[in-house]
Design a protein around this motif. Sequence first.
Motif, PDB file in Angstrom:
ATOM      1  N   TYR A   1       0.834  -1.202   0.000  1.00  0.00           N
ATOM      2  CA  TYR A   1       0.000   0.000   0.000  1.00  0.00           C
ATOM      3  C   TYR A   1       0.875   1.261   0.000  1.00  0.00           C
ATOM      4  CZ  TYR A   1      -3.905   3.014   1.476  1.00  0.00           C
ATOM      5  OH  TYR A   1      -4.855   3.995   1.554  1.00  0.00           O
ATOM      6  N   ASN A   2       1.903   1.269   0.818  1.00  0.00           N
ATOM      7  CA  ASN A   2       2.805   2.421   0.853  1.00  0.00           C
ATOM      8  C   ASN A   2       3.672   2.497  -0.402  1.00  0.00           C
ATOM      9  OD1 ASN A   2       2.919   3.894   3.735  1.00  0.00           O
ATOM     10  ND2 ASN A   2       2.372   1.749   4.032  1.00  0.00           N
ATOM     11  N   LEU A   3       4.044   1.358  -0.958  1.00  0.00           N
ATOM     12  CA  LEU A   3       4.802   1.364  -2.208  1.00  0.00           C
ATOM     13  C   LEU A   3       3.969   1.968  -3.339  1.00  0.00           C
ATOM     14  CD1 LEU A   3       7.246   0.555  -3.943  1.00  0.00           C
ATOM     15  CD2 LEU A   3       6.200  -1.702  -4.201  1.00  0.00           C
ATOM     16  N   LEU A   4       2.685   1.670  -3.366  1.00  0.00           N
ATOM     17  CA  LEU A   4       1.809   2.261  -4.375  1.00  0.00           C
ATOM     18  C   LEU A   4       1.749   3.776  -4.225  1.00  0.00           C
ATOM     19  CD1 LEU A   4      -1.130  -0.307  -4.372  1.00  0.00           C
ATOM     20  CD2 LEU A   4       0.593   0.005  -6.154  1.00  0.00           C
ATOM     21  N   LEU A   5       1.711   4.263  -2.989  1.00  0.00           N
ATOM     22  CA  LEU A   5       1.720   5.703  -2.763  1.00  0.00           C
ATOM     23  C   LEU A   5       3.011   6.333  -3.283  1.00  0.00           C
ATOM     24  CD1 LEU A   5       0.245   8.122  -1.571  1.00  0.00           C
ATOM     25  CD2 LEU A   5       1.265   7.584   0.650  1.00  0.00           C
ATOM     26  N   ALA A   6       4.116   5.637  -3.115  1.00  0.00           N
ATOM     27  CA  ALA A   6       5.387   6.122  -3.659  1.00  0.00           C
ATOM     28  C   ALA A   6       5.377   6.102  -5.186  1.00  0.00           C
ATOM     29  CB  ALA A   6       6.539   5.264  -3.118  1.00  0.00           C
ATOM     30  N   ASP A   7       4.845   5.030  -5.769  1.00  0.00           N
ATOM     31  CA  ASP A   7       4.778   4.940  -7.228  1.00  0.00           C
ATOM     32  C   ASP A   7       3.875   6.012  -7.824  1.00  0.00           C
ATOM     33  OD1 ASP A   7       6.534   2.822  -7.372  1.00  0.00           O
ATOM     34  OD2 ASP A   7       4.966   1.297  -7.310  1.00  0.00           O
ATOM     35  N   ILE A   8       2.814   6.386  -7.102  1.00  0.00           N
ATOM     36  CA  ILE A   8       1.930   7.457  -7.583  1.00  0.00           C
ATOM     37  C   ILE A   8       2.704   8.769  -7.696  1.00  0.00           C
ATOM     38  CG2 ILE A   8      -0.030   8.897  -6.926  1.00  0.00           C
ATOM     39  CD1 ILE A   8      -1.352   6.385  -5.777  1.00  0.00           C
ATOM     40  N   GLN A   9       3.524   9.078  -6.704  1.00  0.00           N
ATOM     41  CA  GLN A   9       4.308  10.315  -6.750  1.00  0.00           C
ATOM     42  C   GLN A   9       5.357  10.263  -7.856  1.00  0.00           C
ATOM     43  OE1 GLN A   9       5.405  11.824  -2.693  1.00  0.00           O
ATOM     44  NE2 GLN A   9       4.398   9.962  -1.999  1.00  0.00           N
ATOM     45  N   GLN A  10       5.969   9.107  -8.020  1.00  0.00           N
ATOM     46  CA  GLN A  10       6.972   8.977  -9.082  1.00  0.00           C
ATOM     47  C   GLN A  10       6.329   9.108 -10.462  1.00  0.00           C
ATOM     48  OE1 GLN A  10       8.716   5.035  -9.942  1.00  0.00           O
ATOM     49  NE2 GLN A  10      10.715   5.967  -9.578  1.00  0.00           N
ATOM     50  N   ALA A  11       5.183   8.455 -10.662  1.00  0.00           N
ATOM     51  CA  ALA A  11       4.492   8.540 -11.948  1.00  0.00           C
ATOM     52  C   ALA A  11       3.999   9.951 -12.218  1.00  0.00           C
ATOM     53  CB  ALA A  11       3.330   7.548 -11.975  1.00  0.00           C
ATOM     54  N   LEU A  12       3.535  10.640 -11.176  1.00  0.00           N
ATOM     55  CA  LEU A  12       3.055  12.005 -11.345  1.00  0.00           C
ATOM     56  C   LEU A  12       4.183  12.928 -11.791  1.00  0.00           C
ATOM     57  CD1 LEU A  12       0.657  13.926 -11.033  1.00  0.00           C
ATOM     58  CD2 LEU A  12       1.300  14.245  -8.635  1.00  0.00           C
ATOM     59  N   ALA A  13       5.402  12.686 -11.317  1.00  0.00           N
ATOM     60  CA  ALA A  13       6.539  13.507 -11.723  1.00  0.00           C
ATOM     61  C   ALA A  13       6.766  13.433 -13.226  1.00  0.00           C
ATOM     62  CB  ALA A  13       7.794  13.054 -10.971  1.00  0.00           C
ATOM     63  N   PHE A  14       6.747  12.231 -13.788  1.00  0.00           N
ATOM     64  CA  PHE A  14       6.991  12.094 -15.224  1.00  0.00           C
ATOM     65  C   PHE A  14       5.744  12.392 -16.049  1.00  0.00           C
ATOM     66  CE2 PHE A  14      10.198   9.472 -13.128  1.00  0.00           C
ATOM     67  CZ  PHE A  14      11.345   9.989 -13.707  1.00  0.00           C
ATOM     68  N   LEU A  15       4.574  12.289 -15.421  1.00  0.00           N
ATOM     69  CA  LEU A  15       3.347  12.672 -16.096  1.00  0.00           C
ATOM     70  C   LEU A  15       3.308  14.180 -16.361  1.00  0.00           C
ATOM     71  CD1 LEU A  15       0.476  11.961 -17.092  1.00  0.00           C
ATOM     72  CD2 LEU A  15      -0.295  12.158 -14.727  1.00  0.00           C
ATOM     73  N   LEU A  16       3.969  14.973 -15.508  1.00  0.00           N
ATOM     74  CA  LEU A  16       3.973  16.421 -15.670  1.00  0.00           C
ATOM     75  C   LEU A  16       4.736  16.883 -16.910  1.00  0.00           C
ATOM     76  CD1 LEU A  16       4.426  17.614 -11.970  1.00  0.00           C
ATOM     77  CD2 LEU A  16       2.390  17.781 -13.396  1.00  0.00           C
ATOM     78  N   ASN A  17       5.442  15.962 -17.576  1.00  0.00           N
ATOM     79  CA  ASN A  17       6.076  16.325 -18.840  1.00  0.00           C
ATOM     80  C   ASN A  17       5.056  16.665 -19.911  1.00  0.00           C
ATOM     81  OD1 ASN A  17       8.956  16.107 -18.313  1.00  0.00           O
ATOM     82  ND2 ASN A  17       8.619  13.901 -18.102  1.00  0.00           N
ATOM     83  N   ILE A  18       3.808  16.295 -19.682  1.00  0.00           N
ATOM     84  CA  ILE A  18       2.746  16.686 -20.614  1.00  0.00           C
ATOM     85  C   ILE A  18       2.666  18.206 -20.693  1.00  0.00           C
ATOM     86  CG2 ILE A  18       0.253  16.627 -20.983  1.00  0.00           C
ATOM     87  CD1 ILE A  18       0.192  13.860 -19.828  1.00  0.00           C
ATOM     88  N   SER A  19       2.913  18.886 -19.569  1.00  0.00           N
ATOM     89  CA  SER A  19       2.895  20.345 -19.571  1.00  0.00           C
ATOM     90  C   SER A  19       3.982  20.910 -20.476  1.00  0.00           C
ATOM     91  CB  SER A  19       3.075  20.873 -18.144  1.00  0.00           C
ATOM     92  OG  SER A  19       3.154  22.279 -18.131  1.00  0.00           O
TER      93      SER A  19
END
Length: 433
Positions: free
Chosen positions: A67-85
Amino acid sequence: MKLDPASKTLSPLPDVLSHGLVAVSTFGLLSFFCSTSLFFFLTWRLITWRLKSGPNNTPNQFLLLIYNLLLADIQQALAFLLNISALHNNGIFVGTPTCFAQGWFVSTGDLASGVFICAIACHTWMGVVKEYRLPTPAFYCCIGTLWFFVYAMAAIGPIVHGRDFYVRASAWCWINDAFQIERLWLHYFWIFCSMFSTVLIYLYIFAFLRKKAFSSNDRTKSPHVHGATPLMVLYPLIYTVCTAPLAAGRIYALAGHDVSLGYFCAAGTMIACNGWLDVLLYASTRADIVFSELPPGDDTGLETFAFMGRGHRLGTTTTIVAAGSSQNRSVSRAASRSASRAAPRGASKLGKRSGRGGNSGDSAENLYSLGEIAIKGEVTVSVDAQEPNLVRHDRISMDESANQSRTFDERSHKSRGSRSLRSGKSFDDTGIP
């Protein structure tokens, strides 16, 4: 602070970034979707389990680490998702909230992912090798300490250097190139520690399980060790393959060498895959914990390892489960008779389903002179015969009041070879008023 050319705003984007960031953003979006979906699913499960079982029943520790690893993966994915901007604006603009947020999530997501991957490895080592589990208060303290460490490492830089800390770092926003020491000691030193520690722990577990599998004493006790051992290799392999290229590129640049933007895009694409690969890995190999209908037990046994829902246990397992219920005597007598008639039929169906006839080595068992058997409530007898590509379940259910007893006596048995199973009753009810 005056920024060097590699840290200034870049607009318009060169062709290598215009094409390369598309792949980074796409896999970041995929990881974000998979991680958030499983995260919310587990949140709903934990809430419903809490309501059903009460506050005294603590969740499975391995599940909480996922559960905590998923929370970490969400933050990591969000970082690279922001390249859309950056793709939308055709540029990476330093000093904007988007740039600062991307740098922050890269620092917290990468480090938290590595920390909790290593924590899962340590927890597995303690459960499998040492057969030890932390007390619940100590376990929660460890999780809190890990998150405090992650956010402290990410916050030290902005506190000391201000908004110039997270600027453009070649292909996206991260720590300023002028702060190479901070890059090493606030981020990559701990990334490499987590990576090598995870690999060494799983190698030790792998060697331990292989030794246990070939031990004559333990082979009969734990036949599923053979199936669990290869799955252990996937855990450090996926994390290392996804993380090592970008970490190695940054360390190579730290040594004074030039690293191309194309390499950063390729390495960023791989680390952006970390989230959805973690979801696939844990959902397929530990499905008994992740997708359990009931709250899973607090053990980290090898029996929970499976790939794509297929277990690795061999042999035959007989399980008897009893639960209290109050029934009147007439219902008990009817259930007793139906169970007596169902027993031989269940045995014959088991033989048909296994594809073996009466002359191929099957054995039918009759129980004689059992005396009085006290049964409380509902008794379920399940026989699991597990072979490669074959799982059979035959169940017999009987209801009896909490303090009643049942007597099974032998009735006249005609010794006519195999016809005795069909012509005579193995069980009968006597002595019940």
